[in-house]
Design an enzyme around this catalytic site. Structure first.
Site: not given
Length: 105
Positions: A29, A32
């Site tokens: 991600c 993230c």
């Protein structure tokens, strides 16, 4: 550095301090990875006062499902072991710190 949550230690970690923040993330991600250094900074700044932890949704699918994580990154804010707030997506450090401060009051 933020603590790492697993199925075995989640109860212990959430019980360390009255206020806890958990970052739900995954290695693949991009957002993230952008948020991760901010979470680590907050963990270092608030060490001993607030528990800051990370939970990899790929490693802990049951925990992510239990807390209804549908998008990552998601930050869950806990007070006395109960979820009281959440932020989804990349948020500025100041916004995260404001949420934490409101829980400490």
């Amino acid at each position: 550095m933020a603590k790492v949550i697993t199925q075995l230690n989640i109860g212990e970690i959430l019980g360390e301090t009255p206020v806890a923040v958990v970052d739900f993330w995954a290695t693949w991600c991009g957002p993230c990875r952008i948020l991760s250094p901010t979470v680590d900074e907050i963990a270092a700044e608030l060490e001993g006062k607030v528990t800051v932890a990370k939970c990899n949704v790929d490693d802990c699918e049951e925990i992510a499902a239990e807390y209804g994580i549908r998008s990552i990154p998601t930050l869950l804010f806990f007070k006395n072991g109960e979820v009281v707030d959440r932020l989804v997506g990349v948020n500025p450090k100041e916004v995260i710190l404001e949420k934490i401060a409101s829980l400490e009051a």
